[in-house]
Each structure stands twice: as C-alpha cells, then as structure tokens.
Design a protein around this motif. Structure first.
Motif, PDB file in Angstrom:
ATOM      1  N   VAL A  94       0.733  -1.193   0.105  1.00 16.25           N
ATOM      2  CA  VAL A  94       0.038   0.015   0.118  1.00 16.25           C
ATOM      3  C   VAL A  94       0.906   1.378   0.003  1.00 16.25           C
ATOM      4  CG1 VAL A  94      -1.468   1.461   1.259  1.00 16.25           C
ATOM      5  CG2 VAL A  94      -1.952  -1.167   1.186  1.00 16.25           C
ATOM      6  N   LEU A  95       1.798   1.319   0.783  1.00 15.01           N
ATOM      7  CA  LEU A  95       2.659   2.380   0.895  1.00 15.01           C
ATOM      8  C   LEU A  95       3.554   2.533  -0.405  1.00 15.01           C
ATOM      9  CD1 LEU A  95       4.087   1.877   4.724  1.00 15.01           C
ATOM     10  CD2 LEU A  95       2.658   3.783   3.813  1.00 15.01           C
ATOM     11  N   ASP A  98       0.990   4.314  -2.572  1.00 14.95           N
ATOM     12  CA  ASP A  98       0.958   5.632  -2.355  1.00 14.95           C
ATOM     13  C   ASP A  98       2.036   6.717  -2.546  1.00 14.95           C
ATOM     14  OD1 ASP A  98      -1.531   4.790  -1.457  1.00 14.95           O
ATOM     15  OD2 ASP A  98      -1.361   5.106   0.620  1.00 14.95           O
ATOM     16  N   ASN A 100       4.574   5.856  -4.456  1.00 13.63           N
ATOM     17  CA  ASN A 100       5.191   5.493  -5.860  1.00 13.63           C
ATOM     18  C   ASN A 100       6.684   5.084  -5.723  1.00 13.63           C
ATOM     19  OD1 ASN A 100       5.301   5.232  -8.717  1.00 13.63           O
ATOM     20  ND2 ASN A 100       5.936   7.181  -9.074  1.00 13.63           N
ATOM     21  N   ASN A 155       2.159  13.769   4.910  1.00 14.54           N
ATOM     22  CA  ASN A 155       1.572  13.027   3.436  1.00 14.54           C
ATOM     23  C   ASN A 155       2.813  13.137   2.456  1.00 14.54           C
ATOM     24  OD1 ASN A 155      -1.386  13.149   3.984  1.00 14.54           O
ATOM     25  ND2 ASN A 155      -0.882  15.530   4.150  1.00 14.54           N
ATOM     26  N   GLY A 221      -6.884   2.636   6.664  1.00 11.29           N
ATOM     27  CA  GLY A 221      -5.577   3.282   6.127  1.00 11.29           C
ATOM     28  C   GLY A 221      -4.578   3.352   7.009  1.00 11.29           C
TER      29      GLY A 221
END
Length: 567
Positions: A94-95, A98, A100, A155, A221
């Motif tokens: 997932v990371l 998120d 790239n 973020n 999340g």
C-alpha cells in the motif's frame, strides 16, 4: 565433574555465579541459616542476591509492586520494541503505491529506523549506567510519541522517513534495559518466568500487532496505525511516570553473593544476626520486629559493625522523581565503550551473536511476507498478509509458555541433584528445543518456494519462532545469572548487534529472495541456526571454567571500566 556434565574449576575457592540455592540438599544450614530465604514452598531457597535492609531496595518491594512495574514497562516494550519496528510490514505494498516507491525503498525506511536503534544503544547504556534506567525509559517513550505524531500528520515519503527515524530512538531502552531490570527486581530462582515473558514480548507479540495493523490498514488506512500509537503511548507514559520508580540500586557489594569470587557467607550471616538482635532489643524503634517497621525506617550495619546507616522509605511522590542521583562516576567515554568492552568475554560474545542472528533470521521472514504473498498465486490483501503472523504468534506463545514453565523448575531440579549448588549453565538445558528453529526456517523456505498453502507456511513460521525462543530465553537467562554485573552492557550490545543485522537484511533480503528464491535464502538461515546449536554444548560444559578464567582475567576491569553500581 559437576552434575550433568558441567566441568568443575580448581582455580578459585568460589566461582562467581555459582551459589548455594537449595540449603537442604547442600546441607549448608550452618552457613546459610542466617541468610534470607524464600517464603512458603521456597523457604529452603537461599535468596540470590541477598536483599539489603533498605526498604527502597527493589529486591524488598512487594510482589504486586514488582509485577505492576513489569506489566507497565512490558506494555512499553510491546509498543516501542515490538510494534514500532514491524508496524508497516503488512502495509508495504500500500505504501509502495501511495508514494510511488518500490517495496525495497519502503522496507529501507524500517532499515534506517533500525540503524538509529542500533546507533543509539551505547548512549542509552551509558546514560542508564550514569543516571539510572527510569530517565532513559521516559525519554525513549517521549521520542516514540513525537515520531508517531509526525508520521500521523505527514503526507510525504520524506515525512514518513523522518518520523520513523525519530521513532527509532524509542526502542533501545525498551529492548535492552528492560531485560536487565529483571536482575534488579528478582532473585535467581524467580527470573526464568519473567525472562520468558519479556522474550515473548520482544520476539512474538509483534506478530499479533501485524495482524491488527493489517486489518487497520485495510479498513481505515495506514495513518490510523500512528493515530492509535499516539493514544497508547500517551497512556503508557502516564502509567510509567506514576508507577515505575527507578530500579537501579547501589547495594553493599557483599549482598551480591552471585557476583563475588569470595562470597564470605559467614560474615554476611553475622551482619544479619546483629541486625536481628538490634530489632529484638528495640522492637518499636528504627526497625520493628517482623519487618513492619522496615517499611519506614531501618538502621543497619554497612561495611563494618561500627558504621551504621539509617534508611527511610521514599514516599509515593519521591519515587516519581525522574532523576534519583548518579550511579557511576566513570568518565562518559568509558561508559560508551562498555557495551563493546564486555564482548571481549567470549561467552558474552557468543550470546550476542547467537541470539541476535537467530532473531534476525526470523525478522527476515517478516520482511518477505508481503513480497511473497501479495502477488499471484496468493494475492493477499494487507489484512491477509497480517493474518499470516498468527502462525508465529501461536508458535511464539507456545515457546514462551514452554520456557516460562520449565526454565526455573529445571534449575531447581538440577541444583537439588548437584548437592544444592546452582550453576548458571543449568539455564542452557532447555536450549535443546532450539533445534526447531533451523527446522522451521528450512521448511518455511521450501513451502514458499513450492507455493504451498499459506496455512502450512504460517505453521512453519511458528515452528521457527518456537525454536528461536528456545535459544533466546535460556541464553539470555544464562548471561544474566553468570555475568549479572554486566547485564546492562550485554543486553545493549545484543540489541546493537541485532539491529545492525536487521538493517543489513533490509538492504538485500528482498532482492536475494527475488533472485535466488526463498528455499535458498531460508535454507541458508536454517543451516546457520543449526551451526549455533552445535556451539551450545561447549558453553554448557566449559562455562564454569570460563567464568573462573574471566574472574581472574577480567579484561573489562583491566581497562578500568566498571559495569556495576558502586558505593
């Protein structure tokens, strides 16, 4: 030759670490009757080390108070040492999407964090020796809180990296000083179960956190992992500040009968007798007969009968002081070098390398779970990858229970048959279960290579952790009993070595697995684990003679480095 193959030493009248544990079997009542003993069914057990008459001596605290400290600090170890590191293991894919970045880049974030953990170890050790364990535990917890707040608000990949690096500063104390605290709080015959408990926390509670983390990432999340961490850390800091006083204590050296080459039990028993007579003559004065007055004031002999010292029990708020004094007057540089200096002891070095490497092999399994099971034919979600950790969680739980249930009874059994004399090497007997570590690693690699059921791979993963705990718990307990005066430094050295190995694995284990396959990778690790098991009998058989050699040729002392609190 001593009982069960431990070779006797003929160089010293008394080898440090060897103690009379069972006075009935030793027929030593004439010498040990005046010493303090256990209670109830342990009334024949001589307390090692002997507690002083000071009510502030951690050995004199109630079992309830000791247990509360271990629970609260153990909760901290779950958060900072077991959860912070593998917090994102189930979320790597997932990371990666998120931010790239490749999975290797995300894994490297944990690698940098582990580098901080290892690099901060000597400083934690030095400060802990200088000012006690409590300031280091509180400071570490605050760093964990700060790092979690940063990551929960970021973020960017850079913010994630920065927060995780700061979090790295919270781990060292809760991975090493906590183990040494067992020696501060408990007697020899009590330590095994707590050592098993701490190794359970450090070795396998992270697996359950991976299960929870995978589900949280999947449904809420990955940021919520850190939101929850902030809440839990805040609660733990408050509890630790209020209910975990300093456990480092400067005790008259003659009470540490497990550390001395000349134990002189008769002299210590005479001091105890004088104290008892003083209580009889003044039952309502400075120390009330039966121990009631000891809760407040105790007046006792110190190094000679002509010099007496009065102790007053600290109040609750006095016990919450962050700094309680200086416990070492050694220069800062010597304190920094101490974790490396203790590794000149070959048995300590063996423990550091052996336990650190086998635990690192287990962590390598965690590094590749997402890499193997997030893609065909498994296609598991982060939640599914997290559930794979149930296997090692169950295996680790069973291993911890097995060690906790056997390691103290084994030493009592062996000591009874050794005429009441306890040898620390008896701690190594349950280590035979460590053969399962190599078996579990090899089988895990083969099953992953052949794309077998993830139920089977999780079972093999659990078998490996069961065996690893059968290595880590006995070896750590042995070092704590055989070389307790070096406990802080040994466990810091172990933590530093282990985390540098973790960091190294984060660089290449994913690429190695992709190139050579899990069968080769974990087959290699399994062979190394078997190799370590072959060295354990040597330590067991020759351990007492080496303890004698070290007492006569202590390199650390020759370097002018003190590894225990001095009066």
């Amino acid at each position: 030759m001593g009982f069960f193959g431990v070779l006797e030493d003929h160089k010293l009248p008394h080898v440090p670490g060897t103690v009379i544990l069972n006075e009935q079997s030793a027929h030593s009542e004439d010498v040990t009757a005046g010493l303090k003993h256990g209670k109830g069914r342990n009334s024949h057990i001589v307390l090692v080390p002997q507690p002083s008459e000071d009510p502030n001596d951690p050995l004199n605290w109630s079992q309830g108070k000791k247990l509360a400290i271990m629970i609260i600090v153990g909760f901290g170890s779950i958060l900072y040492a077991s959860t912070v590191g593998p917090l994102l293991n189930a979320s790597l894919l997932v990371l990666s999407i998120d931010f790239n970045k490749s999975i290797g880049d995300i894994t490297l974030i944990s690698g940098y964090q582990l580098l901080v953990v290892g690099g901060s170890g000597p400083f934690v050790c030095a400060a802990g020796r200088k000012w006690g364990k409590r300031p280091m535990l509180l400071l570490s917890a605050l760093l964990g809180l700060l790092g979690s707040v940063i990551v929960s608000a970021t973020n960017s990949y850079t913010g994630l990296l920065a927060g995780r690096i700061i979090q790295g500063g919270c781990t060292s104390a809760f991975e090493s000083l906590v183990v040494a605290m067992i020696g501060d709080l408990y007697f020899v015959h009590e330590r095994g179960i707590y050592m098993g408990w701490i190794q359970f926390i450090l070795g396998c509670s992270s697996n359950f956190s991976s299960v929870v983390c995978g589900a949280v990432t999947n449904h809420l999340g990955w940021k919520y992992l850190f939101h929850f961490m902030v809440l839990c850390i805040g609660i733990q800091i408050i509890l630790m500040f209020l209910f975990c006083p300093e456990t480092t204590y400067i005790r008259d050296r003659r009470y540490d009968i497990d550390e001395l080459a000349d134990e002189n039990l008769a002299n210590l028993a005479a001091v105890e007798a004088r104290h008892e007579r003083a209580l009889d003559l003044d039952p309502h004065g400075d120390g009330e007969k039966g121990g009631a007055g000891l809760e407040k004031v105790a007046t006792v002999d110190t190094m000679s009968s002509s010099r007496r010292r009065t102790y007053r029990k600290k109040t609750f708020w006095q016990s919450t002081a962050v700094f309680t004094g200086t416990y070492s007057h050694d220069p800062w540089l010597k304190l920094l070098l101490a974790p490396f200096a203790v590794c000149t002891n070959l048995v300590v070095l063996w423990c550091v390398i052996c336990t650190g490497t086998v635990v690192a092999m287990y962590v390598a399994q965690a590094y590749v779970l997402a890499q193997i099971f997030s893609y065909p034919p498994y296609n598991l979600s982060p939640e599914g990858v997290g559930y794979l950790s149930l296997g090692p969680f169950v295996g680790g739980t069973l291993g911890s229970l097995a060690m906790g249930a056997t390691i103290d009874p084994v030493i009592r059994w062996a000591s009874k048959r050794n005429k009441g004399i306890y040898e620390p090497e008896y701690r190594l007997i349950p280590m035979v279960g460590g053969l399962l570590a190599g078996t579990g690693l090899v089988v895990f690699g083969v099953l992953c290579q052949d794309l077998r059921s993830y139920y089977a791979t999780a079972t093999a993963h659990g078998l490996a952790l069961f065996g690893i705990l059968c290595i880590a718990v006995p070896a750590s307990s042995y070092i704590l009993d055989a070389y307790r005066e070096m406990g802080n430094e040994v466990f810091i050295a172990n933590m530093v070595f282990k985390n540098f190995v973790f960091y190294s694995l984060s660089y290449f284990v994913n690429d190695w697995t992709a190139k050579s396959g899990p069968k080769v990778v974990f087959g290699t690790f399994g062979a190394i684990a078997y190799g370590f098991m072959l060295t354990a009998p040597l330590v067991y058989v020759f351990g007492k003679r080496y303890r004698s050699f070290w007492a006569r040729h202590n390199v650390v002392e020759k370097l002018g480095i003190k590894t225990h609190a001095e009066i």
